[in-house]
Design an enzyme around this catalytic site. Sequence first.
Site, PDB file in Angstrom:
ATOM      1  N   LYS A  81     -27.672  16.926  12.880  1.00 58.68           N
ATOM      2  CA  LYS A  81     -28.461  15.746  12.512  1.00 58.68           C
ATOM      3  C   LYS A  81     -27.817  15.018  11.322  1.00 58.68           C
ATOM      4  CE  LYS A  81     -32.333  13.343  12.484  1.00 58.68           C
ATOM      5  NZ  LYS A  81     -32.632  12.401  13.539  1.00 58.68           N
TER       6      LYS A  81
ATOM      7  N   LYS B  43     -39.462  15.227  14.332  1.00 59.20           N
ATOM      8  CA  LYS B  43     -40.877  14.925  14.092  1.00 59.20           C
ATOM      9  C   LYS B  43     -41.734  15.038  15.367  1.00 59.20           C
ATOM     10  CE  LYS B  43     -41.793  10.386  15.566  1.00 59.20           C
ATOM     11  NZ  LYS B  43     -40.620  10.166  16.348  1.00 59.20           N
TER      12      LYS B  43
ATOM     13  N   GLY C 216     -40.053   5.519  14.011  1.00 60.16           N
ATOM     14  CA  GLY C 216     -39.478   4.759  12.902  1.00 60.16           C
ATOM     15  C   GLY C 216     -39.995   3.329  12.819  1.00 60.16           C
ATOM     16  N   ASN C 217     -40.224   2.695  13.996  1.00 60.75           N
ATOM     17  CA  ASN C 217     -40.638   1.284  13.994  1.00 60.75           C
ATOM     18  C   ASN C 217     -42.049   1.071  13.435  1.00 60.75           C
ATOM     19  OD1 ASN C 217     -41.877   2.489  16.297  1.00 60.75           O
ATOM     20  ND2 ASN C 217     -41.988   0.504  17.331  1.00 60.75           N
TER      21      ASN C 217
ATOM     22  N   LYS D 268     -38.888  13.898  22.463  1.00 64.04           N
ATOM     23  CA  LYS D 268     -40.229  13.397  22.822  1.00 64.04           C
ATOM     24  C   LYS D 268     -40.680  14.031  24.132  1.00 64.04           C
ATOM     25  CE  LYS D 268     -39.286   8.885  20.782  1.00 64.04           C
ATOM     26  NZ  LYS D 268     -39.644   9.260  19.418  1.00 64.04           N
TER      27      LYS D 268
HETATM   28  P1  ADP Z   1     -38.554   7.004  17.225  1.00 60.47           P
HETATM   29  O1  ADP Z   1     -38.258   6.495  15.863  1.00 60.47           O
HETATM   30  O2  ADP Z   1     -39.781   6.373  17.822  1.00 60.47           O
HETATM   31  O3  ADP Z   1     -38.543   8.505  17.340  1.00 60.47           O
HETATM   32  P2  ADP Z   1     -36.055   7.032  18.731  1.00 60.47           P
HETATM   33  O4  ADP Z   1     -34.992   6.005  18.517  1.00 60.47           O
HETATM   34  O5  ADP Z   1     -35.827   8.403  18.244  1.00 60.47           O
HETATM   35  O6  ADP Z   1     -37.384   6.397  18.138  1.00 60.47           O
HETATM   36  O7  ADP Z   1     -36.397   7.143  20.294  1.00 60.47           O
HETATM   37  C1  ADP Z   1     -36.701   5.972  21.042  1.00 60.47           C
HETATM   38  C2  ADP Z   1     -35.457   5.446  21.745  1.00 60.47           C
HETATM   39  O8  ADP Z   1     -35.040   6.364  22.751  1.00 60.47           O
HETATM   40  C3  ADP Z   1     -35.632   4.175  22.493  1.00 60.47           C
HETATM   41  O9  ADP Z   1     -35.498   3.045  21.663  1.00 60.47           O
HETATM   42  C4  ADP Z   1     -34.503   4.231  23.553  1.00 60.47           C
HETATM   43  O10 ADP Z   1     -33.415   3.446  23.137  1.00 60.47           O
HETATM   44  C5  ADP Z   1     -34.065   5.687  23.547  1.00 60.47           C
HETATM   45  N1  ADP Z   1     -33.982   6.359  24.838  1.00 60.47           N
HETATM   46  C6  ADP Z   1     -33.072   7.320  25.140  1.00 60.47           C
HETATM   47  N2  ADP Z   1     -33.222   7.773  26.371  1.00 60.47           N
HETATM   48  C7  ADP Z   1     -34.266   7.099  26.913  1.00 60.47           C
HETATM   49  C8  ADP Z   1     -34.920   7.140  28.183  1.00 60.47           C
HETATM   50  N3  ADP Z   1     -34.529   7.971  29.147  1.00 60.47           N
HETATM   51  N4  ADP Z   1     -35.991   6.317  28.385  1.00 60.47           N
HETATM   52  C9  ADP Z   1     -36.387   5.476  27.416  1.00 60.47           C
HETATM   53  N5  ADP Z   1     -35.800   5.382  26.192  1.00 60.47           N
HETATM   54  C10 ADP Z   1     -34.752   6.180  25.933  1.00 60.47           C
HETATM   55 MG    MG Z   2     -36.845   9.761  16.969  1.00 60.00          MG
END
Ligand code: ADP
Ligand code: MG
Length: 314
Positions: free
Chosen positions: A130, A215, A11-12, A277
């Site tokens: 979701k 995604k 998203g960023n 991820k």
């Molecule tokens: P994106 O838009 O890149 O998919 P998300 O918000 O879905 O971003 O995923 C990234 C976020 O996951 C990070 O900002 C962090 O707050 C969170 N997160 C949850 N669990 C973990 C973890 N074990 N290690 C690192 N980040 C984590």
């Molecule tokens: Mg995400």
Amino acid sequence: MRKRVVVALGGNAILQRGQRGTAAEQMENVKMTAAQVVKMIEAGYEVILTHGNGPQVGTILIQNELGARQVPPMPMDICGAESQGFIGYLFCQALGNHFAQMKNRSSQPICLVTQVKVDPDDPAFLHPTKPVGPFFTEDEARRRMSERSETWIEDAGRGWRRVVPSPDPKEIIEREAVVALVEKGYVVIASGGGGIPVVVDREGKLEGVEAVIDKDLAAERLAHDVNADFLLILTDVPQVLINYRQPSEKPLSKVCASELEVYQEEGHFKAGSMGPKVEATLRFVKNGGKRAIIARLDEALEALEGSRGTQVVR
Ligand code: ADP
Ligand code: MG
């Protein structure tokens, strides 16, 4: 042979935390993201891009809700397609402008509106999880639940929100077109927002469904289809952490699939953010990919070269 990498943008890459989401803000972010992508291309990588669409499709859904008295609202699959075109356009323009400045301007970006097959019997359809679109009052949410076959939940004290299923992506419908364009040297942007979820009936006909595909999991399917060497998942944190937000929190630099699976089973990765991820990296290396990486957007090239991020190997 140039190494092929599927880059999944978080998203960023399009919208920063706290921004309102004006066109100018999103274009500016996309320009910065495009600069990171160009660095990888200049270093000799063949790049295929995919991206999230949460805030953008959320906005489109709100516009549809509020405009419904004047024009017919569109279903989720069409809203997803709109968001792919919108974001794909921003990336095509930003990348194209970068390529025009490059000495070797052989590349051209192209965005494909992409459908992704899901299984109609996926258990996710029985348990929508979701949250999407606008917040409503409880009365309004209850009215919608009785009028339409929708599920609404109370979302952490912020109001009521619709939840939709998040089924597992099985197959990118346009995969042959993606591969053909990649082979021709195009920088392809595909499967945006996880792709438009479709089911296939017995006669092979496709139909859009009210759901959202993750995604990162769709990026793994795309990486598999284009036979990518690497899957690079870019987000807003530099590394995957175990014991996340605890005093014993620890970043993972290099980890093999079997070790990462143990952490996954122990519950270190939150569903809906880091969980998918990690799952995508595991699937990629188990399906024969060389290496999958989770890293911060501004460290993309270093991560690809192995010195940053979390490196997942078989
Ligand atoms: P994106 O838009 O890149 O998919 P998300 O918000 O879905 O971003 O995923 C990234 C976020 O996951 C990070 O900002 C962090 O707050 C969170 N997160 C949850 N669990 C973990 C973890 N074990 N290690 C690192 N980040 C984590
Ligand atoms: Mg995400």
